[in-house]
Design a protein around this motif. Structure first.
Motif, PDB file in Angstrom:
ATOM      1  N   GLU B  84      -8.172   8.774  -0.601  1.00  0.00           N
ATOM      2  CA  GLU B  84      -8.365   7.528  -1.352  1.00  0.00           C
ATOM      3  C   GLU B  84      -7.046   6.966  -1.871  1.00  0.00           C
ATOM      4  N   ASP B  85      -6.018   7.820  -1.944  1.00  0.00           N
ATOM      5  CA  ASP B  85      -4.724   7.350  -2.449  1.00  0.00           C
ATOM      6  C   ASP B  85      -3.834   6.797  -1.344  1.00  0.00           C
ATOM      7  N   ARG B  87      -4.482   4.247   0.616  1.00  0.00           N
ATOM      8  CA  ARG B  87      -4.498   2.774   0.594  1.00  0.00           C
ATOM      9  C   ARG B  87      -3.465   2.211  -0.383  1.00  0.00           C
ATOM     10  N   PRO B  88      -3.468   2.638  -1.665  1.00  0.00           N
ATOM     11  CA  PRO B  88      -2.423   2.106  -2.561  1.00  0.00           C
ATOM     12  C   PRO B  88      -1.004   2.439  -2.101  1.00  0.00           C
ATOM     13  N   ALA B  91      -0.152   0.155   0.669  1.00  0.00           N
ATOM     14  CA  ALA B  91       0.026  -1.209   0.166  1.00  0.00           C
ATOM     15  C   ALA B  91       1.408  -1.366  -0.461  1.00  0.00           C
ATOM     16  N   ALA B  94       4.087  -1.330   2.251  1.00  0.00           N
ATOM     17  CA  ALA B  94       4.120  -2.605   2.983  1.00  0.00           C
ATOM     18  C   ALA B  94       4.785  -3.690   2.153  1.00  0.00           C
ATOM     19  N   ASN B  95       4.473  -3.699   0.878  1.00  0.00           N
ATOM     20  CA  ASN B  95       4.993  -4.758   0.020  1.00  0.00           C
ATOM     21  C   ASN B  95       6.469  -4.591  -0.301  1.00  0.00           C
ATOM     22  N   GLN B 112      -4.544  -6.098   6.318  1.00  0.00           N
ATOM     23  CA  GLN B 112      -4.079  -6.611   5.031  1.00  0.00           C
ATOM     24  C   GLN B 112      -2.596  -6.957   5.085  1.00  0.00           C
ATOM     25  N   TYR B 113      -1.850  -6.271   5.928  1.00  0.00           N
ATOM     26  CA  TYR B 113      -0.403  -6.549   5.996  1.00  0.00           C
ATOM     27  C   TYR B 113       0.068  -6.497   7.456  1.00  0.00           C
ATOM     28  N   ASP B 115       1.865  -8.384   9.200  1.00  0.00           N
ATOM     29  CA  ASP B 115       3.271  -8.737   9.462  1.00  0.00           C
ATOM     30  C   ASP B 115       4.233  -7.592   9.158  1.00  0.00           C
ATOM     31  N   LYS B 116       3.746  -6.586   8.482  1.00  0.00           N
ATOM     32  CA  LYS B 116       4.632  -5.484   8.079  1.00  0.00           C
ATOM     33  C   LYS B 116       4.542  -4.309   9.043  1.00  0.00           C
ATOM     34  N   TYR B 399      -8.397  -9.885   4.959  1.00  0.00           N
ATOM     35  CA  TYR B 399      -8.257  -9.766   3.503  1.00  0.00           C
ATOM     36  C   TYR B 399      -9.618  -9.754   2.816  1.00  0.00           C
ATOM     37  N   ALA B 402     -11.775  -6.570   3.406  1.00  0.00           N
ATOM     38  CA  ALA B 402     -11.173  -5.435   2.694  1.00  0.00           C
ATOM     39  C   ALA B 402     -11.408  -5.543   1.198  1.00  0.00           C
ATOM     40  N   ALA B 403     -11.198  -6.737   0.654  1.00  0.00           N
ATOM     41  CA  ALA B 403     -11.341  -6.916  -0.791  1.00  0.00           C
ATOM     42  C   ALA B 403     -12.796  -6.764  -1.225  1.00  0.00           C
ATOM     43  N   ALA B 406     -13.435  -3.097  -1.266  1.00  0.00           N
ATOM     44  CA  ALA B 406     -12.684  -2.432  -2.340  1.00  0.00           C
ATOM     45  C   ALA B 406     -13.289  -2.738  -3.706  1.00  0.00           C
TER      46      ALA B 406
END
Lengths: 312, 441
Positions: B84-85, B87-88, B91, B94-95, B112-113, B115-116, B399, B402-403, B406
């Motif tokens: 479960e950890d 995903r963060p 994220a 990626a960011n 979700q990302y 382009d990355k 997006y 996924a949201a 989530a």
């Protein structure tokens, strides 16, 4: 033509002048701290506020959308539920932590055998990492394997297991209890430190004047402890309001969002859900509450009469 | 496509020759047919994966990684986190543009990302062509606009896990195949003191799997093909009403259950029926020699696919994991070579076998891995990749899907109704409102 030599009088160098300047030195000493605050506090805070006005998503820069995130949150029942939960959680847990912490501090301030040992033991819940204590509570509150339910059943006090984390009311009470257990040591030890700064002579003088134990507490202990209480409770409120780990481990905000705090909802929407802008907006919405707590404490501390235990 | 013995020999020989060759000539490339990536000089890789639920999975992954290092000289550091950890962590990576070179992520994460992530279309096409094509469901999670954002690694199947003796005691000679029969069974089990238990709490995997099965099996869907929210429908209403009846047969407390609660309650003999990955059964099987109670349970466990509802076919979510390479990696060729190596037959076959039914293949050539027949209880998980329905059905992954997941929109809808906090209509309307906020894009 010969150039006449000019005798140049060399003054103190720029560096040595700076080294002797009180102002320059003060600035120099403050710069590292200021830089740290700027990098680790001001910048993230500013970025968070900015993100709250954008539709930024994970991995994608957003555009400025004004107050749209806040407008959505205004009509979002889950957000308002999280605000309610956060306030309930903070107020209930803080009051309980204060009452129990003060009571514990007063006991520990007495002449007890093995005083140091007890003081060390009291600190344990604070020392244990939050996640570990949360996991312990997870087992304690488990709907099938709760030791509490088991013990009460063995004593014949209940005939069915308590649904600690499944029922919304029970779940709220359970997470508050876990937070109180964890936060009491901080309040107790800090207030104990404050109690020990109160001169014994004040108690002796008041006792000679015939003051009762309650009067000693009301007119000597409490006034002199007030500044410490203000600081301790400010920190306690801030820690409680921004709590995340306990909820994340125990319920993930469930059942049906009954225990979602603003911090956990911000994480859920911002990171797990990828809506960074909206997550940031939720986090920013916490600022007014936090600011209110800080200002209350700050202005309270400025009041001489309040410091001396007087009312307004 | 069947994977023949000749293919095995040829691919294994290729890998072995590559390993040998690299040692002999000092080359960092390893030989593969058709597509070869030459790792960059001095390349080192870091991969973040999820903590194993079946120990054999991790052990074999590490063995395969070691083989890769021996073949190419490229060191690979494998870190792990609770699933479960991931995903963060992904994220943030990626960011921020920094972190592990590769990650094994979940569900819609690659969307979700996009382009990355490094485009691995060439590798995805190569593997698909060589190994009989990708199963469509996992492929959807890993592809966007025809490009591979990552390689679909595995589907973690979800199936009914039950105690055979208790089901028989309840008067059922075999496990019901439809939802109506299933409800009757659960009622009978409850009457016998052996209730069922399905997660209504914020369990990322089990909570979502169960909620999506309830919805889809009754013909409901969160959105239509164009992404318009259609959760407020007569089909959804029927799903909620069914869930309310089923909930009455559950052990108390399922609305607080997270992902591990059902396994624990089942293995403690508290519940008779759960929906779970093979890990619940595997735990009993692996520990049976040390625990007589678990030995008894392991002997009594049977697995089967979730019942079919009015929709008339098996429709389930399952968890899909995708191997992605972040485009900030300084070693893109090494990373691609690593994934290629891990997906090639010797490694992938060994990994699926060692995962003991937990990780279902995404490439069709591995459908006949012996693991699916090694234990009758594995069979319910064998076709997870072939039958799964992607999150946010029938709309596109992205997006919004996924949201919505989530934020537990669907999980909360059912939980609110079954616990009586809202009427089915109110629960549906709230879910519609919440979903609309994400699908406004």
């Amino acid at each position: 033509m010969a150039v006449p030599s000019v005798a140049v009088q060399q003054g103190p160098s720029m560096l040595s002048r700076l080294a002797e300047s009180r102002n320059a030195l003060s600035l120099g000493f403050m710069l590292p701290a200021a830089a740290l605050l700027l990098v680790f506090l001001t910048y993230p805070l500013g970025l968070g506020i900015w993100l709250g006005f954008t539709d930024t998503r994970i991995g994608r820069p957003g555009i400025f959308i004004g107050a749209e995130n806040y407008e959505y949150l205004w009509s979002d029942s889950v957000f308002w539920l999280s605000v309610f939960n956060t306030l309930l959680y903070t107020v209930s847990a803080s009051i309980l932590k204060f009452v129990l912490g003060l009571w514990l501090a007063l006991i520990l301030n007495e002449k007890l055998p093995f005083k140091s040992f007890f003081r060390a033991v009291v600190l344990l819940p604070w020392v244990v990492p939050t996640v570990l204590s949360a996991i312990a509570f997870w087992w304690i509150y488990d709907s099938q394997f709760s030791i509490l339910s088991w013990a009460l059943q063995q004593m014949g006090l209940i005939d069915h297991r308590i649904n600690f984390l499944g029922d919304p009311t029970n779940a709220r009470a359970s997470v508050i209890a876990a937070n109180v257990w964890r936060g009491i040591p901080f309040v107790a030890i800090t207030l104990l430190a404050g109690l020990q700064t109160i001169p014994q002579s004040l108690y002796e003088a008041a006792t000679l004047d015939g003051a009762s134990r309650w009067q000693l507490f009301r007119h000597v202990t409490l006034p002199l402890l007030t500044p410490i209480i203000a600081i301790t409770m400010t920190f306690s409120v801030l820690f409680t309001f921004t709590d995340f780990q306990l909820i994340y481990v125990l319920t993930r905000g469930g059942p049906v969002n009954a225990t979602h705090l603003m911090a956990t909802l911000s994480f859920q929407r911002g990171i797990a859900g990828g809506q960074l802008g909206e997550g940031a907006a939720i986090a920013v919405a916490m600022i007014p509450f936090l600011l209110a707590a800080i200002l209350f404490s700050y202005f309270g501390l400025q009041r001489r009469r309040w410091q001396q235990g007087g009312g307004d | 496509m069947k994977f023949t013995r000749r293919d095995v020999i040829r691919t294994t020989a290729g890998a072995a020759a590559g390993a040998l060759g690299s040692r002999l000539v000092g080359s960092t490339a390893f030989a593969q047919e058709g597509l070869t990536y030459k790792p960059e000089d001095g390349a080192k890789l870091r991969l973040l994966r999820w903590s194993p639920f079946v120990q054999g999975d991790e052990d074999q992954w590490l063995k395969n990684t070691k083989r890769f290092t021996e073949a190419t000289g490229v060191e690979v550091r494998v870190d792990k986190e609770s699933w479960e950890d991931i995903r963060p962590k992904a994220a943030v990576a990626a960011n921020v543009g920094s972190g592990p070179d590769l990650m094994l992520v979940w569900f819609d994460d690659p969307h979700q990302y996009p382009d990355k992530l490094l485009d691995v279309t060439e590798l995805g096409d190569y593997l698909g062509k060589k190994y009989g094509g990708w199963h469509d469901g996992p492929k959807q999670y890993a592809t966007r606009e025809g490009k591979f954002l990552g390689l679909p690694l595995a589907t973690i199947g979800n199936a009914i896990v039950y105690r055979e003796s208790w089901v028989k005691e309840a008067g059922f000679s075999e496990f019901p195949k439809d939802t109506a029969g299933f409800l009757e069974l659960c009622k009978a089990l409850k009457a016998k003191g052996h209730p069922a238990g399905f997660t209504h709490g914020h369990g990322v995997g089990d909570g979502n799997n169960y909620a999506h099965w309830l919805l889809w099996s009754h013909g409901g869907q969160m959105v239509d093909e164009k992404g318009k929210v259609t959760i407020n429908s007569p089909e959804t209403l029927k799903a909620i009403q069914y869930a309310q009846e089923l909930y009455k047969t559950f052990i108390p407390g399922t609305e607080s259950w997270l992902d591990v609660n059902n396994n624990r309650a089942f293995l403690a003999g508290e519940v008779s029926v759960i929906a779970n990955g093979i890990s619940a059964y595997n735990t009993a099987k692996v520990n049976k020699d040390n625990d007589p109670k678990l030995a008894e349970i392991a002997k009594d466990i049977r697995t089967t696919n979730l019942p079919i509802g009015p929709v008339g076919k098996s429709v389930e979510l399952f968890q899909v994991t995708t191997a992605v390479i972040f485009n900030y990696t300084p070693y893109p060729n090494a990373a691609k070579a690593y994934l290629q190596f891990m997906f090639e037959n010797p490694q992938m076959s060994d990994w699926i076998t060692s995962s003991a039914g937990y990780c279902c293949q995404t490439l069709k050539a591995f459908d006949n891995n012996p693991v699916w027949k090694a234990d009758p209880n594995n069979a319910a998980y064998a076709k997870a990749s072939a039958t799964l329905r992607p999150n946010g059905y029938a709309g596109p992954l992205g997006y919004a899907s996924a949201a919505t997941m989530a934020d537990y929109v669907l999980v909360d809808m059912f939980a609110k109704a079954v616990t009586g906090q809202a009427t089915p209509q109110e629960a549906m309307e709230e879910a519609e409102k919440r979903a609309n906020r994400y699908y406004r894009v």
